[in-house]
Write a protein that holds these residues in place. Sequence first.
Motif, short mmCIF file in Angstrom:
data_model
loop_
_atom_site.label_atom_id
_atom_site.label_comp_id
_atom_site.label_asym_id
_atom_site.label_seq_id
_atom_site.Cartn_x
_atom_site.Cartn_y
_atom_site.Cartn_z
N GLY A 1 59.53 -4.41 9.40
CA GLY A 1 58.98 -5.13 10.52
C GLY A 1 58.39 -4.26 11.61
N LEU A 2 58.28 -2.94 11.37
CA LEU A 2 57.73 -2.02 12.36
C LEU A 2 56.41 -1.43 11.87
CD1 LEU A 2 60.93 0.07 13.31
CD2 LEU A 2 59.87 -1.75 14.65
N PRO A 3 55.43 -1.28 12.76
CA PRO A 3 54.21 -0.56 12.38
C PRO A 3 54.54 0.91 12.18
CG PRO A 3 54.20 -1.01 14.74
CD PRO A 3 55.38 -1.74 14.15
N VAL A 4 53.98 1.52 11.15
CA VAL A 4 54.31 2.90 10.82
C VAL A 4 53.10 3.80 11.08
CG1 VAL A 4 55.05 4.49 8.99
CG2 VAL A 4 55.99 2.17 9.08
N THR B 1 67.12 -4.29 21.28
CA THR B 1 66.54 -2.95 21.41
C THR B 1 65.02 -3.03 21.21
OG1 THR B 1 68.57 -1.96 20.55
CG2 THR B 1 66.59 -0.60 20.51
N ASN B 2 64.30 -2.36 22.07
CA ASN B 2 62.83 -2.42 22.06
C ASN B 2 62.27 -1.38 21.10
OD1 ASN B 2 60.18 -3.00 22.74
ND2 ASN B 2 60.21 -1.79 24.61
N LEU B 3 62.44 -1.63 19.80
CA LEU B 3 61.87 -0.76 18.77
C LEU B 3 60.37 -1.03 18.69
CD1 LEU B 3 64.47 -1.05 15.86
CD2 LEU B 3 64.06 0.95 17.29
N VAL B 4 59.57 0.02 18.94
CA VAL B 4 58.13 -0.21 18.98
C VAL B 4 57.42 0.22 17.70
CG1 VAL B 4 58.05 -0.08 21.49
CG2 VAL B 4 57.68 2.00 20.15
N ALA B 5 57.96 1.22 17.00
CA ALA B 5 57.24 1.74 15.82
C ALA B 5 58.13 2.69 15.03
CB ALA B 5 55.97 2.47 16.26
N GLY B 6 57.62 3.07 13.87
CA GLY B 6 58.24 4.10 13.05
C GLY B 6 57.23 5.19 12.75
N VAL B 7 57.72 6.38 12.46
CA VAL B 7 56.86 7.49 12.05
C VAL B 7 57.32 7.96 10.68
CG1 VAL B 7 56.22 9.89 12.48
CG2 VAL B 7 56.24 8.25 14.37
N ASN B 8 56.43 7.94 9.73
CA ASN B 8 56.72 8.40 8.37
C ASN B 8 55.44 9.03 7.83
OD1 ASN B 8 59.16 8.37 6.89
ND2 ASN B 8 58.25 7.04 5.34
N THR C 1 68.79 -3.10 7.30
CA THR C 1 69.86 -3.84 7.98
C THR C 1 70.12 -3.25 9.37
OG1 THR C 1 70.91 -4.38 5.87
CG2 THR C 1 72.27 -4.55 7.85
N HIS C 2 70.13 -1.92 9.46
CA HIS C 2 70.35 -1.27 10.76
C HIS C 2 69.20 -1.57 11.71
CE1 HIS C 2 72.82 1.71 8.24
NE2 HIS C 2 73.68 1.00 8.95
N VAL C 3 67.96 -1.51 11.20
CA VAL C 3 66.80 -1.80 12.03
C VAL C 3 66.88 -3.24 12.54
CG1 VAL C 3 64.29 -2.00 12.08
CG2 VAL C 3 65.36 -0.10 10.86
N ALA C 4 67.20 -4.17 11.64
CA ALA C 4 67.30 -5.58 12.03
C ALA C 4 68.40 -5.79 13.06
CB ALA C 4 67.54 -6.44 10.79
N GLN C 5 69.50 -5.06 12.89
CA GLN C 5 70.61 -5.20 13.84
C GLN C 5 70.19 -4.73 15.24
OE1 GLN C 5 74.09 -2.66 13.23
NE2 GLN C 5 75.44 -4.28 13.92
#
Length: 295
Positions: free
Chosen positions: A48-51, A31-38, A21-25
């Motif tokens: 919805g983010l490439p990891v 906000t230009n969210l480009v990726a996640g790191v995990n 929900t926070h990511v979608a918000q």
Amino acid sequence: MNLTPESKVLIQGFCEFISGTHVAQMQAYGTNLVAGVNPGCGGQELHGLPVFDLVEEVIEQFGVIDTTIICVDPYDVLDAALEAIASHISQIIIITAGVPPLDMVQLLRKAEACETLVIGPNSPGIIVPGKILLGTQPSEFYTPGVVGIVSRSSTLTYEVAYELTKAGLGQSISVSIGSDAIVGSSFLQWLQILDEDETTEAIVLVGQPGGGSEEAAARYIAEAIDKPVIAYIAGRQAPPGKSWRQTGTLATVIGRDPNFGTAQSKLAALKEAEVPVAERPSQIPELLRKEIKIN
């Protein structure tokens, strides 16, 4: 600082401190969210983010990252932040609460040497209303305007923004510096940032019991801040000798003033600095209108 819709933003970790929900918000806000790191999840897609497994892999694909939002477990925060600094990310927002104090000491030494701005831990982040949302702040309470908010609390930040919005007073930027025992950027740093910000005409400072940051801020306001400042201190009725868990007071030092860290100590310092203090959040708009010409 680079706080524009074009700023490239990374999320490190997807644990209890952040949700889809926070990511979608953030994405809905532009906000230009480009990726996640995990680590261990590279090649997957989450919220919805490439990891990716490593921050450096994100840099290789997307170029320079302006801000990272760290949401890993508390004992992993230091490693995540050092990895971000090594990749030359200039702004770090730590959503995670309960980071070990000695880890924060080590992190802040490194951050200072590399001129990295650290917000948090235990912070919902930053919002520039109408432009960018970095963290978990509820954007529906905000509207663009000229009042800057800097706070130690999370939920009180939202309440103050809501009172301003209801009164027709928009906000230029709102930041919660975090309320763990040791945090990165201070009231003093953000007062200076807001004082120099061309879109900010007045500042609201929100404090609470524990530590001496509000007292230091009061002295700094008297000495160096040109713009009007309105303050609100929560916990006036808190029992003496008690501290709120989230303020992270580490210990009582022998020889320290018994009034240290209390709401009364903070109110006295602000009074000496001639900073108007609201008795309740709903009074803040009224005090602001007395200090500056806002319709």
